[in-house]
Motif scaffolding. Structure first.
Motif, PDB file in Angstrom:
ATOM      1  N   TRP A 165       0.807  -1.214   0.000  1.00 22.02           N
ATOM      2  CA  TRP A 165       0.000   0.000   0.000  1.00 22.02           C
ATOM      3  C   TRP A 165       0.845   1.271   0.000  1.00 22.02           C
ATOM      4  O   TRP A 165       0.447   2.269  -0.605  1.00 22.02           O
ATOM      5  CB  TRP A 165      -1.013   0.003   1.152  1.00 22.02           C
ATOM      6  N   ILE A 166       2.005   1.246   0.633  1.00 24.23           N
ATOM      7  CA  ILE A 166       2.830   2.460   0.694  1.00 24.23           C
ATOM      8  C   ILE A 166       3.357   2.843  -0.690  1.00 24.23           C
ATOM      9  O   ILE A 166       3.171   3.987  -1.118  1.00 24.23           O
ATOM     10  CB  ILE A 166       3.958   2.325   1.737  1.00 24.23           C
ATOM     11  N   GLY A 194       2.093   6.066  -2.814  1.00 24.07           N
ATOM     12  CA  GLY A 194       3.114   6.996  -3.307  1.00 24.07           C
ATOM     13  C   GLY A 194       3.046   7.187  -4.811  1.00 24.07           C
ATOM     14  O   GLY A 194       3.186   8.311  -5.316  1.00 24.07           O
ATOM     15  N   ALA A 195       2.806   6.097  -5.524  1.00 21.15           N
ATOM     16  CA  ALA A 195       2.670   6.189  -6.985  1.00 21.15           C
ATOM     17  C   ALA A 195       1.445   7.011  -7.351  1.00 21.15           C
ATOM     18  O   ALA A 195       1.498   7.860  -8.264  1.00 21.15           O
ATOM     19  CB  ALA A 195       2.583   4.796  -7.604  1.00 21.15           C
ATOM     20  N   ASP A 196       0.331   6.807  -6.647  1.00 25.13           N
ATOM     21  CA  ASP A 196      -0.867   7.601  -6.911  1.00 25.13           C
ATOM     22  C   ASP A 196      -0.590   9.081  -6.687  1.00 25.13           C
ATOM     23  O   ASP A 196      -0.933   9.926  -7.517  1.00 25.13           O
ATOM     24  CB  ASP A 196      -2.028   7.151  -6.014  1.00 25.13           C
ATOM     25  N   LEU A 197       0.035   9.398  -5.562  1.00 27.63           N
ATOM     26  CA  LEU A 197       0.369  10.782  -5.245  1.00 27.63           C
ATOM     27  C   LEU A 197       1.256  11.388  -6.329  1.00 27.63           C
ATOM     28  O   LEU A 197       0.980  12.480  -6.837  1.00 27.63           O
ATOM     29  CB  LEU A 197       1.064  10.839  -3.876  1.00 27.63           C
ATOM     30  N   LEU A 198       2.302  10.684  -6.688  1.00 29.25           N
ATOM     31  CA  LEU A 198       3.233  11.174  -7.698  1.00 29.25           C
ATOM     32  C   LEU A 198       2.542  11.381  -9.043  1.00 29.25           C
ATOM     33  O   LEU A 198       2.741  12.406  -9.708  1.00 29.25           O
ATOM     34  CB  LEU A 198       4.409  10.207  -7.847  1.00 29.25           C
ATOM     35  N   LEU A 199       1.729  10.427  -9.459  1.00 27.16           N
ATOM     36  CA  LEU A 199       1.075  10.530 -10.762  1.00 27.16           C
ATOM     37  C   LEU A 199       0.041  11.647 -10.806  1.00 27.16           C
ATOM     38  O   LEU A 199      -0.114  12.314 -11.831  1.00 27.16           O
ATOM     39  CB  LEU A 199       0.453   9.186 -11.144  1.00 27.16           C
ATOM     40  N   PHE A 247      -7.607  16.689  -6.277  1.00 25.04           N
ATOM     41  CA  PHE A 247      -7.533  15.329  -6.806  1.00 25.04           C
ATOM     42  C   PHE A 247      -6.858  14.393  -5.805  1.00 25.04           C
ATOM     43  O   PHE A 247      -7.243  13.225  -5.675  1.00 25.04           O
ATOM     44  CB  PHE A 247      -6.804  15.314  -8.150  1.00 25.04           C
ATOM     45  N   LEU A 248      -5.868  14.904  -5.091  1.00 20.38           N
ATOM     46  CA  LEU A 248      -5.230  14.111  -4.033  1.00 20.38           C
ATOM     47  C   LEU A 248      -6.227  13.814  -2.914  1.00 20.38           C
ATOM     48  O   LEU A 248      -6.268  12.693  -2.401  1.00 20.38           O
ATOM     49  CB  LEU A 248      -4.007  14.852  -3.477  1.00 20.38           C
ATOM     50  N   PRO A 274      -3.912  -2.912  -2.963  1.00 20.61           N
ATOM     51  CA  PRO A 274      -3.598  -1.588  -3.514  1.00 20.61           C
ATOM     52  C   PRO A 274      -3.254  -1.553  -4.997  1.00 20.61           C
ATOM     53  O   PRO A 274      -3.417  -0.520  -5.640  1.00 20.61           O
ATOM     54  CB  PRO A 274      -2.406  -1.131  -2.670  1.00 20.61           C
ATOM     55  N   LEU A 275      -2.799  -2.666  -5.546  1.00 20.94           N
ATOM     56  CA  LEU A 275      -2.411  -2.671  -6.953  1.00 20.94           C
ATOM     57  C   LEU A 275      -3.447  -3.331  -7.854  1.00 20.94           C
ATOM     58  O   LEU A 275      -3.219  -3.488  -9.054  1.00 20.94           O
ATOM     59  CB  LEU A 275      -1.047  -3.340  -7.126  1.00 20.94           C
ATOM     60  N   ALA A 276      -4.584  -3.685  -7.303  1.00 19.55           N
ATOM     61  CA  ALA A 276      -5.642  -4.289  -8.113  1.00 19.55           C
ATOM     62  C   ALA A 276      -6.270  -3.230  -9.009  1.00 19.55           C
ATOM     63  O   ALA A 276      -6.561  -2.120  -8.567  1.00 19.55           O
ATOM     64  CB  ALA A 276      -6.702  -4.905  -7.216  1.00 19.55           C
TER      65      ALA A 276
END
Length: 129
Positions: free
Chosen positions: A8-9, A13-18, A46-47, A63-65
């Protein structure tokens, strides 16, 4: 698929960055100065939407589903993001909604789909060996 809760971390983080990349690209494309601080100003709704969606679907469980995590985080970030933009007097017009839907869909669902493909290919290779 990919239900390991320890992921999940990096997924968050990837969601935040993207989402920040989406905002920075938009700021740069429209020649609005202050790319870094401006990107945060554009990205925060959006965040917040992504955070709401993370909690609503308990995305930390998987988290990656792609489904339901990726799709719900994508749609939640756009829906809540646009509502927050409207509530705070920021621009919400149909072309922007369409661009946000497409861009954030490609980013937030896309990387999850790529991870799923890589994992599937890796498992196939392991079975052959």
């Amino acid at each position: 698929m990919l239900s390991s809760s320890r992921l999940w971390i990096p997924a968050a983080g990837a969601d935040l960055l993207l989402i920040l990349v989406f905002a920075a690209i938009g700021r740069d494309a429209h020649a609005r100065g202050e790319i870094v601080s401006g990107a945060f100003m554009t990205a925060w709704p959006f965040l917040a939407g992504a955070a709401v969606a993370w909690f609503a679907v308990r995305a930390w469980r998987s988290p990656l589903a792609v489904w339901p995590s990726g799709v719900c985080i994508w749609l939640g970030s756009v829906l809540v993001g646009m509502l927050l933009r409207a509530a705070t007097g920021q621009t919400v017009v149909l072309p922007f909604i369409i661009v946000a839907l497409i861009s954030l869909g490609v980013f937030l669902v896309g990387y999850r789909a790529l991870v799923a493909l890589v994992v599937r290919a890796s498992r196939k290779r392991q079975r052959r060996v």
